[in-house]
Write a protein that holds these residues in place. Sequence first.
Motif, PDB file in Angstrom:
ATOM      1  N   ILE B 160       0.867  -1.181   0.000  1.00 48.49           N
ATOM      2  CA  ILE B 160       0.000   0.000   0.000  1.00 48.49           C
ATOM      3  C   ILE B 160       0.904   1.231   0.000  1.00 48.49           C
ATOM      4  CG2 ILE B 160      -1.636   1.376   1.362  1.00 48.49           C
ATOM      5  CD1 ILE B 160      -3.042  -1.144   2.175  1.00 48.49           C
ATOM      6  N   GLY B 161       0.702   2.080  -0.989  1.00 45.66           N
ATOM      7  CA  GLY B 161       1.473   3.321  -1.065  1.00 45.66           C
ATOM      8  C   GLY B 161       0.528   4.479  -1.250  1.00 45.66           C
ATOM      9  N   GLY B 162       1.088   5.659  -1.289  1.00 50.92           N
ATOM     10  CA  GLY B 162       0.210   6.808  -1.447  1.00 50.92           C
ATOM     11  C   GLY B 162       0.938   8.021  -1.942  1.00 50.92           C
ATOM     12  N   GLY B 163       0.151   8.992  -2.333  1.00 50.73           N
ATOM     13  CA  GLY B 163       0.675  10.287  -2.732  1.00 50.73           C
ATOM     14  C   GLY B 163      -0.358  11.334  -2.364  1.00 50.73           C
ATOM     15  N   VAL B 164       0.110  12.506  -1.952  1.00 53.30           N
ATOM     16  CA  VAL B 164      -0.800  13.548  -1.492  1.00 53.30           C
ATOM     17  C   VAL B 164      -0.585  14.802  -2.319  1.00 53.30           C
ATOM     18  CG1 VAL B 164      -1.440  15.012   0.461  1.00 53.30           C
ATOM     19  CG2 VAL B 164      -0.775  12.634   0.856  1.00 53.30           C
ATOM     20  N   ILE B 165      -1.682  15.362  -2.823  1.00 50.25           N
ATOM     21  CA  ILE B 165      -1.629  16.627  -3.548  1.00 50.25           C
ATOM     22  C   ILE B 165      -2.272  17.690  -2.669  1.00 50.25           C
ATOM     23  CG2 ILE B 165      -2.339  17.867  -5.634  1.00 50.25           C
ATOM     24  CD1 ILE B 165      -0.567  15.576  -6.442  1.00 50.25           C
ATOM     25  N   VAL B 166      -1.524  18.722  -2.343  1.00 48.34           N
ATOM     26  CA  VAL B 166      -2.022  19.840  -1.534  1.00 48.34           C
ATOM     27  C   VAL B 166      -1.894  21.108  -2.374  1.00 48.34           C
ATOM     28  CG1 VAL B 166      -1.465  21.310   0.443  1.00 48.34           C
ATOM     29  CG2 VAL B 166      -1.508  18.832   0.726  1.00 48.34           C
ATOM     30  N   SER B 167      -2.987  21.806  -2.556  1.00 46.14           N
ATOM     31  CA  SER B 167      -2.978  23.031  -3.351  1.00 46.14           C
ATOM     32  C   SER B 167      -2.295  22.781  -4.707  1.00 46.14           C
ATOM     33  CB  SER B 167      -2.274  24.168  -2.594  1.00 46.14           C
ATOM     34  OG  SER B 167      -2.948  24.434  -1.387  1.00 46.14           O
ATOM     35  N   ASP B 168      -2.674  21.703  -5.352  1.00 47.81           N
ATOM     36  CA  ASP B 168      -2.220  21.342  -6.698  1.00 47.81           C
ATOM     37  C   ASP B 168      -0.760  20.893  -6.794  1.00 47.81           C
ATOM     38  OD1 ASP B 168      -4.626  21.648  -8.130  1.00 47.81           O
ATOM     39  OD2 ASP B 168      -4.382  23.818  -8.139  1.00 47.81           O
ATOM     40  N   ARG B 169      -0.096  20.706  -5.650  1.00 48.57           N
ATOM     41  CA  ARG B 169       1.303  20.241  -5.698  1.00 48.57           C
ATOM     42  C   ARG B 169       1.475  18.990  -4.852  1.00 48.57           C
ATOM     43  NH1 ARG B 169       5.151  25.007  -6.580  1.00 48.57           N
ATOM     44  NH2 ARG B 169       6.618  23.648  -5.518  1.00 48.57           N
ATOM     45  N   VAL B 170       2.330  18.114  -5.317  1.00 49.30           N
ATOM     46  CA  VAL B 170       2.560  16.887  -4.569  1.00 49.30           C
ATOM     47  C   VAL B 170       3.373  17.202  -3.312  1.00 49.30           C
ATOM     48  CG1 VAL B 170       4.726  16.194  -5.699  1.00 49.30           C
ATOM     49  CG2 VAL B 170       3.162  14.447  -4.862  1.00 49.30           C
ATOM     50  N   VAL B 171       3.034  16.536  -2.220  1.00 46.93           N
ATOM     51  CA  VAL B 171       3.785  16.680  -0.966  1.00 46.93           C
ATOM     52  C   VAL B 171       5.003  15.774  -1.053  1.00 46.93           C
ATOM     53  CG1 VAL B 171       3.734  16.293   1.531  1.00 46.93           C
ATOM     54  CG2 VAL B 171       1.726  17.255   0.367  1.00 46.93           C
ATOM     55  N   GLU B 172       6.181  16.365  -1.096  1.00 47.26           N
ATOM     56  CA  GLU B 172       7.408  15.577  -1.250  1.00 47.26           C
ATOM     57  C   GLU B 172       8.051  15.267   0.104  1.00 47.26           C
ATOM     58  OE1 GLU B 172       8.146  14.406  -4.040  1.00 47.26           O
ATOM     59  OE2 GLU B 172       7.923  15.825  -5.691  1.00 47.26           O
TER      60      GLU B 172
END
Lengths: 338, 338
Positions: B160-172
């Motif tokens: 299980i993995g994930g990615g988060v977009i906050v205000s149109d940008r990926v959280v690195e």
Amino acid sequence: MSGAPPGGSAAGAAPFILGLDIGGTKLAAGVAGEDGRVLSREVIPARTEEGPEAMIARLVELGRRVLAASGVSPAAIAATGISCGGPLDIRDGIVREPTNLPGWIDIPLVSRLTDDFADVLERKPVYLENDANAAAMAEHRYGAGRGVRNLVYLTISTGIGGGVIVSDRVVEGESGNAAEIGHMSLCHDGWACPCGSRGCLEAFASGTNIARRARERLAGGQPSSLSALSPEAVTAREVAAAARAGDPLACAVWDETVAVLGAGVGSIINLFNPRLVILGGGVTAVGDQLIEPVRRIALERAFSSMAAEADVVIAELGTDIGIVGAVAAAQARLAEQA
Amino acid sequence: MSGAPPGGSAAGAAPFILGLDIGGTKLAAGVAGEDGRVLSREVIPARTEEGPEAMIARLVELGRRVLAASGVSPAAIAATGISCGGPLDIRDGIVREPTNLPGWIDIPLVSRLTDDFADVLERKPVYLENDANAAAMAEHRYGAGRGVRNLVYLTISTGIGGGVIVSDRVVEGESGNAAEIGHMSLCHDGWACPCGSRGCLEAFASGTNIARRARERLAGGQPSSLSALSPEAVTAREVAAAARAGDPLACAVWDETVAVLGAGVGSIINLFNPRLVILGGGVTAVGDQLIEPVRRIALERAFSSMAAEADVVIAELGTDIGIVGAVAAAQARLAEQA
């Protein structure tokens, strides 16, 4: 512009902010400059039982008093920032229904305060921010997180709240309510939380709940030095003190607390890959007794590559954090719009 | 510039991207334009047992073949994107030590591929991105998350993995490894995870672990239609099918799975206040059987104000998501630097 002061306004422009902090226990106001230094401050009891109208009226008077006491000309105030418990709608400036402010339901606070300060502040912008996000912005700009691009701030007091800074900006989410770290579940089918979920960090490890868990063990008849106290006198501070003295009941409660906090902070590191996790709030007054085991457990539980980049530290800003948070939030919003 | 195509490059400038996807099972490459449409693609077995040198050599050949097959002139390729399992250091372009790529330890993949493609791509930029973050960027730009500013992408497959977009940008995060959602703890003192922590979402609810939990119940002697299968044939897909047919063992495993996933997604909503949580990966192939209960449980457990703003949906991009993710990541990085 090179040489411009921080805070997003050009040199020579209005560099001061009026910061207002609305809490369930107290109302605070202060005026700060672009360096975050508070020039004047005043704190009064919140008296939430009086309801929003009376509280707002007292808050406006408080704002006027700190403005006068600061010696700053109203013309030099660039904006007003408000730090308030969520849920809020920060874009529309509306206080939705904070659990710590009974009767505050859908209050259009930003337009209200814009009007109420119009005579002195000439309808200059008023910005609303979730209190924990505001505190995160304060620590990022002026506290333990200076110069750090990615951090998570966690406040452990009556409740548990948080704020996340990613690439130097606070994570707001759709309506400014992101980072309800107290309501991540650390036990999916475990203890009930008043929010309706189960296993929430807050419902186990906030100051109130540390004390509650100790009282439940005492009521169950476990021997402890804390049994000399009346139930109301059993606070997180007393539990910590008894644990330091080696009391087995208090040690058990404390060990469970740091275990759950450490697991939560470990998950936070895996989720945000931050440079710092900053712990603030009343419960952190015990210092190393909290921070050392939480750091150790969190860094053990996080991915080693992310743990190697992260640290867990205590917040630097003290009781002014509400005011400084409101100020930092307004500065960030001004910079966004510059 | 009004009328410029999306993707950060000006009209007329090189608008195509070479996307490379490095997985534990397969290597994929494709060429896509600024609309995310894949013009040519090829997928080959990863054969991780051959180690990084041989794999990189085959990946470079694969890239050359899809470039030729696309009909796009190498001069029209703006950049190369690479989607790869973490941990990585995306800033320095280094693959640290992904669990699914044995032997890949501190491989300077970006400089390596810049060199290896120098003859055709003239050392144009190469960008490395965590595979789950890349997939989140793909869904945000071209999939279920088009037009959404705040979203969380969760892939449920082997892991299980994930990615988060906050205000149109990926959280690195600090090094591009944020959003390890599979390693948030939903049970602080519960099941062990190979990562060293306990109660991790992945160690309970990934495809591999759904199957493992069913096999453990079968080994314990619980009657089930699944006992007709050899242990290796018990997969998450078979468990889901048996649960649909009413098999009690499979229903119990499935109900536990959606309960834990729902609790996890509820916490994610409280943490990120997103508009969408997008579920992708092989396990989501069962559709409503997964998404309906996970949505219901997650929205019940999240704060009502944030639940009201959020929805939980299935990813739109199919098997191309690795390539499109690599492309979207490169486009975002180009736009950042424009």
